[in-house]
Enzyme design. Sequence first.
Site, PDB file in Angstrom:
ATOM      1  N   CYS A 403       0.832  -1.027  -0.019  1.00 43.22           N
ATOM      2  CA  CYS A 403      -0.074   0.006  -0.006  1.00 43.22           C
ATOM      3  C   CYS A 403       0.894   1.301  -0.026  1.00 43.22           C
ATOM      4  O   CYS A 403       0.438   2.142  -0.519  1.00 43.22           O
ATOM      5  CB  CYS A 403      -0.867  -0.054   1.207  1.00 43.22           C
ATOM      6  N   HIS A 447      -2.019   0.164   7.003  1.00 43.77           N
ATOM      7  CA  HIS A 447      -2.283   0.662   5.528  1.00 43.77           C
ATOM      8  C   HIS A 447      -1.663   2.297   5.363  1.00 43.77           C
ATOM      9  O   HIS A 447      -1.754   2.668   6.510  1.00 43.77           O
ATOM     10  CB  HIS A 447      -3.928   0.417   5.456  1.00 43.77           C
ATOM     11  N   ASP A 463      -8.249   5.834  -1.986  1.00 44.82           N
ATOM     12  CA  ASP A 463      -7.410   4.558  -1.724  1.00 44.82           C
ATOM     13  C   ASP A 463      -6.718   3.908  -2.937  1.00 44.82           C
ATOM     14  O   ASP A 463      -7.617   3.124  -3.504  1.00 44.82           O
ATOM     15  CB  ASP A 463      -8.079   3.826  -0.679  1.00 44.82           C
TER      16      ASP A 463
END
Lengths: 650, 323
Positions: A403, A447, A463
């Site tokens: 991520c 994350h 995201d």
Amino acid sequence: MAERAVPAAQVYGLVGALAFAAAAHGAVLPPWLLAGVVAAFAWRLAVAGGHLRLPGRLVLGALTLAFGIAIALVYGTLLGRDAGVALLAGMSALKLLEWRTRRDALVLVFLGYLLVMARLLYDQGPLTALWLLLACVLLLAAHLACAFETASPPPRVLLGRAVRLLVRGVPLALLLFLLFPRIQGPLWGFQDESRARTGLSDEMTPGSIAELARSGEVAFRVRFDGAPPPPAARYWRGPVLDGYDGRSWRTVGWAEGLRRDAVLGEAPVRYVVTLEPHGRRWLFALDLPAAAPADATLGSRFVLSRRIAVNEVLRYEQQSWLAYRTAAPEAGMLRLQRQLPPGGNPRARALAAEWRALPDPAARVRAALQLFAGEPFRYTLSPPPLTGEPVDAFLFDTRAGFCEHYAGAFVYLMRAADVPARVVTGYLGGEAAPGGEYFIVRQSDAHAWAEVWLPERGWTRVDPTAAIAPERVENGAYGALDEPGELPLLARRDGGWVRATLLELDALANAWNDWVLAYGPERQRELLARLGWPDIDWRGLMLLLVALGGGGAAAAATWAAWRGWRRRDPRVALWNAACARLAEVGLRRGAQEGPLAFAARVAGARPELADEFSAIARLYAALRYGAGADAAALAELRRRTRAFHPRRTP
Amino acid sequence: MSVATYVLDWHRRRRGPAAGAVTTERRTLYVLPTRAGVVFALLLLVMLLWALNYNASLGFALVFLLAAVAFDAMRQTHDNLLALTLQPPRVEPVFAGQPAALGFGLVNAAPRARYALELTAADGARAVCDVLAGGQRAELVLARPTTRRGRLPFGRVRLATRYPLGLFEAWTWCEFTGAGLVYPAPLGTAPLPGGGGTTPTGRGEAPGDEDFHGLRDYRRGDPATRIAWRRAAARSGLPPVKQFAAPRGDAELWLDWALLSPALDVEARLSQLTAWVLEAEAGGLRWGLRLPGMALAPAGGAAHRRAALEALALHATTERSDG
């Protein structure tokens, strides 16, 4: 007073208790000190066994001096945890070698209590609590042994009494724990910020979150007031990173002074977070936190932070808006969030320059997400290393990352396309505990995502990882990764019965956290409010404590008196009186000797007393162990006992 | 210490000396923290601050647990001393200068055992009883130095305990009206009166001086003329003293106050008479004692000896009547 050798049994007991208390610190002590402490313990045992002598004053003085110098050289300070523990362990060892009187023994026991206390600064889990109780029993037994000058009872008896002492103390201890006025520490400012703990940091480099994701440790647990929000909304906001140096993203300043943007929020969700210590000042909340819990502030980047680092289990009530719109931030903030280091990553900049032609910033965001969705990007814990220009290498060559790669590259592109953007780190998701009562968020849920500023919507969460691996949002990293086997057992979803059992045990850890470790000023206020004293202050608490404690003590005393009165059985009292008179003339009843056996012995030793005393013993035995109460027999026992006056042998 | 003195004054106003056994009761039983108790309280305070500074919840639990244990220990210390009976001491008479052994009886009539009981006298003499089981009696012996003949008042003793944790001390005082007896020190070099005017047989020789009977160890008061010096030089320890058997029965010896020079003071004369009594009794003589205002007819044996020594001990003291 003449110096007497300490009884060996007492030495073994106290050395054992101290060793038990000190052993828990073994991993913290430097090897030389550990060896020294062990040697001192062994020396003291050898002295008790009669093989060695205690060191003289000169030797002891030299040892103490050497120890003091060594501590000063190694730690440079006497404050702080590690230095304190080393000091305590060394002092116990030296004191052991100096132990000659009862006062020394008490000092050693007190040092033992301090050693137990020191351990709690490192760990406070349920297992440590168990260890604490054991250590207390051993130390109390050694403490009890100090009361006896010659004949100390056997260890089994001492341990039994120590357990009883401890058990009798529990009610008052519980009362004190719940009601003693708590204030938020620390009182003075030495905090070991440097303590290495697992968790997010305020800096993100490629690979740093992937590293964290390999840990199955719990970051925090959450209990929602109503229905939990859907997985796509479970973004737990942590540090916001807005400075980029070509390699790492980090928080630029803390910018506490900047005005917080106004927020229009809807549909607040309420929940309670029990945060594990992570050694940093920030707290986690669902995107977007609506208010700050007591003792914390909501910063200009919507990050919750506390005055002091979280080094204890912290429990806080929190509410967040799942739907929100923020007003325009200060111009300075927006400028900051458009900045990139000059030069570098030419391909990414060229691509972003194309998007700059799009008039709507939201369209530029969509273009970037399409890039991620359209090209063969991979979601992986172990991407190939990035060489040369990192953003270019990731976007156009390797196309594999975790991520932080996606969030970092996305924000870079957005800033290059003149859209204010920043990286947000935190956690995504969390697993429902077996009972479904709370959620467990682990380090493996760590994350990173992005936030862009759109004029019509304010700060908006984007995201990019979701564009590549939508399963990550729904099911956590396990379902989305190329190599789920690299995740720790507890972060996986296929662990079988081992994982299931560990999850069941988590409820225990959760209860422990909630009720023991996180019990602080906040929780105390909550409890008292529930009991009907919502606004009680410390004076009120003290009064309440005294009232309850005094009332409890009075009740206990009454109960003891009543029991004593019940126990003052006339048969037993008369029998004891007769035995006491015999003891006076040198005939003692053995602890286990029955009345008839004792009467037979008395008859043997003093034949002239045989008639009288045998009658008393028979009456007593009949009344006590016979068919039942008999008023006439009791009167007879009373009469005979009163008339029973044995004389010393002429 | 001023606190203890204050408590003592208060105690004496509430309970005077007792003739018989004394049983400890709530209203005359006192409890205060010991120095170790004060140190322990400071220790808990430090631990509390420590827990506060590190927000260590389990640390609070430990501090409160130890505090609760200490608080409960205070009650146990109190109960450990409650309802014990201290009996007035038995004491054998001694000669002045010898220590007297006061044997106090301590009775635990309750079924539960008591631990670590300590009895101390005002002069610092101390005896301990580590365990006193239910329904048992223990004898606690306090040695008391004596300097003068006469009555030895039992005085006040302090019964105390620090069981279980040594953090608190419970104590009470017991004062007994009774007294022991101290005989005069047997001193004086004069030989036994030579049967002089008072001896009806009138053999002209001092009885008990003629037939050498053997040697015994030196005792205080033996005349230097009796010491077998040559033997004494040959061995260590107490010098041997020559003993002479006197013919029994026909000799009646009067140990008379009037025989001693009036130049000696009263105590010296009493000491000399005491030495004579011992010597006469050791020699197996029949002897009598004559003091101003009293006389003991010639006789022998332990009872006679005791009566004579008691008369000497109480001579011209204010409280001789009950002897």
